[in-house]
Design a protein around this motif. Sequence first.
Motif, PDB file in Angstrom:
ATOM      1  N   GLN A  13      -5.232   9.202  -5.563  1.00 35.14           N
ATOM      2  CA  GLN A  13      -6.481   8.570  -5.122  1.00 35.14           C
ATOM      3  C   GLN A  13      -6.284   7.065  -5.020  1.00 35.14           C
ATOM      4  N   PRO A  14      -5.547   6.613  -4.025  1.00 39.08           N
ATOM      5  CA  PRO A  14      -5.208   5.188  -3.991  1.00 39.08           C
ATOM      6  C   PRO A  14      -6.241   4.326  -3.272  1.00 39.08           C
ATOM      7  N   PHE A  15      -6.260   3.045  -3.636  1.00 39.49           N
ATOM      8  CA  PHE A  15      -6.880   1.999  -2.826  1.00 39.49           C
ATOM      9  C   PHE A  15      -5.763   1.494  -1.935  1.00 39.49           C
ATOM     10  N   ARG A  16      -6.029   1.296  -0.642  1.00 47.08           N
ATOM     11  CA  ARG A  16      -4.983   0.902   0.297  1.00 47.08           C
ATOM     12  C   ARG A  16      -5.247  -0.470   0.889  1.00 47.08           C
ATOM     13  N   ALA A  17      -4.161  -1.208   1.071  1.00 46.78           N
ATOM     14  CA  ALA A  17      -4.179  -2.454   1.846  1.00 46.78           C
ATOM     15  C   ALA A  17      -2.905  -2.416   2.679  1.00 46.78           C
ATOM     16  N   SER A  18      -3.035  -2.518   4.004  1.00 48.47           N
ATOM     17  CA  SER A  18      -1.880  -2.284   4.868  1.00 48.47           C
ATOM     18  C   SER A  18      -1.762  -3.307   5.980  1.00 48.47           C
ATOM     19  N   LEU A  19      -0.537  -3.517   6.375  1.00 47.77           N
ATOM     20  CA  LEU A  19      -0.152  -4.220   7.588  1.00 47.77           C
ATOM     21  C   LEU A  19       0.797  -3.273   8.319  1.00 47.77           C
ATOM     22  N   PRO A  20       1.113  -3.539   9.586  1.00 47.39           N
ATOM     23  CA  PRO A  20       2.025  -2.610  10.290  1.00 47.39           C
ATOM     24  C   PRO A  20       3.384  -2.435   9.613  1.00 47.39           C
ATOM     25  N   GLU A  21       3.906  -3.486   8.982  1.00 47.91           N
ATOM     26  CA  GLU A  21       5.260  -3.414   8.406  1.00 47.91           C
ATOM     27  C   GLU A  21       5.292  -3.022   6.934  1.00 47.91           C
ATOM     28  N   ILE A  22       4.167  -3.188   6.235  1.00 50.32           N
ATOM     29  CA  ILE A  22       4.173  -2.981   4.783  1.00 50.32           C
ATOM     30  C   ILE A  22       2.785  -2.554   4.327  1.00 50.32           C
ATOM     31  N   SER A  23       2.763  -1.769   3.263  1.00 51.12           N
ATOM     32  CA  SER A  23       1.513  -1.281   2.719  1.00 51.12           C
ATOM     33  C   SER A  23       1.584  -1.358   1.199  1.00 51.12           C
ATOM     34  N   ILE A  24       0.458  -1.657   0.573  1.00 47.19           N
ATOM     35  CA  ILE A  24       0.388  -1.627  -0.889  1.00 47.19           C
ATOM     36  C   ILE A  24      -0.761  -0.705  -1.261  1.00 47.19           C
ATOM     37  N   ILE A  25      -0.447   0.311  -2.045  1.00 49.10           N
ATOM     38  CA  ILE A  25      -1.489   1.195  -2.552  1.00 49.10           C
ATOM     39  C   ILE A  25      -1.605   0.957  -4.054  1.00 49.10           C
ATOM     40  N   ALA A  26      -2.798   1.218  -4.591  1.00 53.02           N
ATOM     41  CA  ALA A  26      -3.029   0.924  -6.004  1.00 53.02           C
ATOM     42  C   ALA A  26      -4.029   1.894  -6.597  1.00 53.02           C
ATOM     43  N   ARG A  27      -3.974   1.995  -7.913  1.00 52.50           N
ATOM     44  CA  ARG A  27      -4.926   2.810  -8.654  1.00 52.50           C
ATOM     45  C   ARG A  27      -5.039   2.223 -10.062  1.00 52.50           C
ATOM     46  N   PRO A  28      -6.238   2.160 -10.621  1.00 49.88           N
ATOM     47  CA  PRO A  28      -6.394   1.588 -11.970  1.00 49.88           C
ATOM     48  C   PRO A  28      -5.545   2.334 -12.996  1.00 49.88           C
ATOM     49  N   ASN A  29      -4.984   1.585 -13.941  1.00 48.42           N
ATOM     50  CA  ASN A  29      -4.231   2.205 -15.033  1.00 48.42           C
ATOM     51  C   ASN A  29      -4.944   1.917 -16.356  1.00 48.42           C
ATOM     52  N   THR A  30      -4.481   2.512 -17.426  1.00 46.13           N
ATOM     53  CA  THR A  30      -5.115   2.347 -18.733  1.00 46.13           C
ATOM     54  C   THR A  30      -4.423   1.280 -19.567  1.00 46.13           C
ATOM     55  N   LEU A  31      -3.453   0.592 -18.987  1.00 44.29           N
ATOM     56  CA  LEU A  31      -2.710  -0.438 -19.713  1.00 44.29           C
ATOM     57  C   LEU A  31      -3.425  -1.779 -19.606  1.00 44.29           C
ATOM     58  N   GLN A  32      -2.908  -2.756 -20.278  1.00 42.73           N
ATOM     59  CA  GLN A  32      -3.498  -4.098 -20.260  1.00 42.73           C
ATOM     60  C   GLN A  32      -2.811  -5.022 -19.262  1.00 42.73           C
ATOM     61  N   HIS A  33      -2.029  -4.444 -18.347  1.00 42.41           N
ATOM     62  CA  HIS A  33      -1.301  -5.249 -17.361  1.00 42.41           C
ATOM     63  C   HIS A  33      -1.035  -4.425 -16.105  1.00 42.41           C
ATOM     64  N   PRO A  34      -0.852  -5.107 -14.971  1.00 42.27           N
ATOM     65  CA  PRO A  34      -0.501  -4.374 -13.740  1.00 42.27           C
ATOM     66  C   PRO A  34       0.970  -3.965 -13.750  1.00 42.27           C
ATOM     67  N   ARG A  35       1.287  -2.909 -13.002  1.00 44.26           N
ATOM     68  CA  ARG A  35       2.685  -2.462 -12.870  1.00 44.26           C
ATOM     69  C   ARG A  35       3.016  -2.337 -11.391  1.00 44.26           C
ATOM     70  N   LEU A  36       4.314  -2.384 -11.098  1.00 41.08           N
ATOM     71  CA  LEU A  36       4.783  -2.353  -9.718  1.00 41.08           C
ATOM     72  C   LEU A  36       5.770  -1.218  -9.503  1.00 41.08           C
ATOM     73  N   GLY A  37       5.627  -0.535  -8.379  1.00 40.36           N
ATOM     74  CA  GLY A  37       6.590   0.450  -7.920  1.00 40.36           C
ATOM     75  C   GLY A  37       6.977   0.102  -6.493  1.00 40.36           C
ATOM     76  N   LEU A  38       8.205   0.396  -6.101  1.00 42.98           N
ATOM     77  CA  LEU A  38       8.698   0.041  -4.767  1.00 42.98           C
ATOM     78  C   LEU A  38       9.282   1.253  -4.066  1.00 42.98           C
TER      79      LEU A  38
END
Length: 108
Positions: A13-38
């Motif tokens: 169930q992602p939130f999406r933000a996209s451009l033609p060349e790249i996209s970032i999807i996200a979903r809230p986590n239960t931690l106290q910091h953001p995490r990154l996947g590539l």
Amino acid sequence: MLTPIQFNFVFQQPFRASLPEISIIARPNTLQHPRLGLTVAKKYVKRANQRNRIKRICRESFRLQQHQLPNYDFIVIARKGIKELDNAMLFKALDKLWQRHLRLSKKG
């Protein structure tokens, strides 16, 4: 983020933000910091040094923005045409997407 379970959680169930060349999807986590996947597929970026350059820039962009970002799991997805972007253009595109996610997180 490293494990397939962590990635699948965001893809459900992602939130999406996209451009033609790249996209970032996200979903809230239960931690106290953001995490990154590539994900930079060989299908779109054949050479390993080019894939590594893209991942390096994505990590650096995330590092600079992480203190402003909400506690979400983010996945950066490279698309066709990303290898044509130079470093400055890629940084600018990522900044635009991070700002979109900031606005989305404040709305929702």
